[in-house]
Design an enzyme around this catalytic site. Structure first.
Site, PDB file in Angstrom:
ATOM      1  N   ARG A 160       0.835  -0.613   0.116  1.00  0.00           N
ATOM      2  CA  ARG A 160       0.013  -0.073  -0.206  1.00  0.00           C
ATOM      3  C   ARG A 160       1.115   1.436   0.097  1.00  0.00           C
ATOM      4  NH1 ARG A 160      -2.295  -3.673   4.270  1.00  0.00           N
ATOM      5  NH2 ARG A 160      -4.362  -4.259   3.955  1.00  0.00           N
ATOM      6  N   LYS A 183      -1.531  -1.908   7.985  1.00  0.00           N
ATOM      7  CA  LYS A 183      -3.032  -1.945   8.484  1.00  0.00           C
ATOM      8  C   LYS A 183      -3.393  -2.271   9.971  1.00  0.00           C
ATOM      9  CE  LYS A 183      -5.545   0.289   5.070  1.00  0.00           C
ATOM     10  NZ  LYS A 183      -6.807   0.083   4.689  1.00  0.00           N
ATOM     11  N   HIS A 258      -3.307   2.041  -5.987  1.00  0.00           N
ATOM     12  CA  HIS A 258      -4.110   1.335  -5.189  1.00  0.00           C
ATOM     13  C   HIS A 258      -4.200  -0.252  -7.305  1.00  0.00           C
ATOM     14  CE1 HIS A 258      -4.655  -0.452  -1.485  1.00  0.00           C
ATOM     15  NE2 HIS A 258      -6.439  -1.125  -2.576  1.00  0.00           N
ATOM     16  N   ARG A 261      -1.840  -2.356  -6.312  1.00  0.00           N
ATOM     17  CA  ARG A 261      -1.421  -3.715  -5.716  1.00  0.00           C
ATOM     18  C   ARG A 261      -2.859  -4.556  -6.353  1.00  0.00           C
ATOM     19  NH1 ARG A 261      -1.779  -4.918  -0.481  1.00  0.00           N
ATOM     20  NH2 ARG A 261      -3.954  -4.996   0.436  1.00  0.00           N
ATOM     21  N   HIS A 284      -3.714  -8.699   4.704  1.00  0.00           N
ATOM     22  CA  HIS A 284      -5.316  -8.780   5.247  1.00  0.00           C
ATOM     23  C   HIS A 284      -5.765  -9.366   6.149  1.00  0.00           C
ATOM     24  CE1 HIS A 284      -6.434  -8.273   0.461  1.00  0.00           C
ATOM     25  NE2 HIS A 284      -6.153  -6.720   0.782  1.00  0.00           N
ATOM     26  N   TYR A 293     -10.075 -11.074  -5.380  1.00  0.00           N
ATOM     27  CA  TYR A 293      -9.688 -11.401  -6.203  1.00  0.00           C
ATOM     28  C   TYR A 293      -9.556 -12.789  -6.917  1.00  0.00           C
ATOM     29  CZ  TYR A 293      -6.981  -7.417  -4.879  1.00  0.00           C
ATOM     30  OH  TYR A 293      -6.601  -5.476  -4.070  1.00  0.00           O
TER      31      TYR A 293
END
Length: 320
Positions: A160, A183, A258, A261, A284, A293
């Site tokens: 990211r 994150k 993005h 990614r 994630h 995806y």
């Protein structure tokens, strides 16, 4: 203008800020202690201030579920989609949770409000491999090697923008791996291909000398500071502009950092990477996020159907 006691009253931003100064300060302290990134803090505060502007001059402790829902409905009427609406709800949940944990209020009126159901199985925008090749051929300029490293980390390591911004010198290890703070302040280790590792080493060798010797940022701007999130996005945006000039068919797509990614994740799925491994690579927290995806294009579906065509009994055609 604020409706108070049956009359519309002209209010200033300063009045609203002064009224809820304590609550905003408590929220800021709570977010910092939670280890939230600056970008998350700013986004949550922006949503919260919009909410406070709407409910002014009501006391926070007297607010209920209807006040939060009225705000969310107002944002939707102003054009906010499901994703934006859910983000604002998350901001307010965090705001009231902070005040609750800081013993400023007793309830969280946003806690039981349901999130909007978002469109599922929406195919993300991504670049095909030939488009990616042309994209990287479009990188030029004074900081070509630095920018090449940045864009490779997005397109071939799935990072990211914020993760690249936070990268430090010591995050690149001699074994060819990078340690990434993602994150939720969760670390993950990504083993890089040797070719990418060498690009990062070269980028580090050509790293601009920072103004402050203690600055450990991996990527430094021409002004001697850690490269900002916005500048990293600009590097991608400018390269996309060159690509779209070379490939007019891409002009209708909204291409951004993005999307690189997304391209990485799509390549991994097509190469046979299992979804659990991809989840770890992307950082994630939920596998449901990774499942977007698993889309399959028409070519792959045709190949799948061709595999069973030979198994159809030949006698079926003779019956017609």
């Amino acid at each position: 203008m604020t409706f108070v006691g049956g009359y519309w009253v002209l209010t200033t931003q300063h009045e609203i800020i002064d009224t809820y100064d304590m609550e905003v300060e408590l929220f800021s302290i709570w977010m910092k202690n939670q280890g939230m990134t600056k970008a998350t803090q700013q986004a949550y505060l922006s949503d919260t201030r919009s909410f406070l502007h709407m409910i002014y001059p009501n006391e926070i402790a007297k607010l209920g579920k209807i006040d939060v829902m009225r705000f969310l409905s107002d944002r939707r009427e102003r054009g906010a989609g499901d994703e934006a609406r859910n983000r604002k709800l998350s901001s307010l949940r965090a705001f009231f949770k902070a005040l609750n944990e800081m013993e400023h209020i007793q309830i969280n009126p946003a806690a039981l409000i349901a999130k909007s159901k978002q469109e599922k199985n929406r195919i993300p925008t991504y670049l095909e491999e030939d488009q990616l090749e042309s994209f990287f051929q479009s990188i030029a300029g004074k900081y070509q090697h630095r920018n090449m490293a940045i864009l490779l980390l997005m397109a071939f390591a799935g990072l990211r923008v914020g993760e690249i911004h936070r990268m430090n010198i010591q995050d690149l290890h001699q074994d060819g791996s990078i340690h990434i703070l993602g994150k939720g302040r969760k670390w993950r280790v990504i083993p890089l291909p040797e070719s990418m590792h060498q690009v990062l080493i070269r980028s580090l060798d050509e790293r601009i000398e920072p103004k402050q010797s203690k600055e450990q940022g991996f990527f430094i701007s021409q002004f001697g500071r850690r490269l900002s999130v916005r500048m990293i996005q600009t590097v991608a945006d400018q390269t996309f502009e060159v690509l779209q000039q070379k490939m007019p068919a891409l002009n209708g797509l909204k291409l951004s950092s993005h999307k690189l990614r997304h391209s990485f994740a799509t390549m991994q799925i097509r190469s046979g990477t299992d979804i659990r491994t991809l989840q770890e690579l992307l950082g994630h927290s939920s596998i449901e996020t990774t499942q977007i995806y698993t889309h399959i294009d028409n070519k792959q579906m045709k190949m799948a159907m061709d595999k069973v065509s030979s198994k159809i009994p030949l006698s079926i055609s003779s019956r017609n």
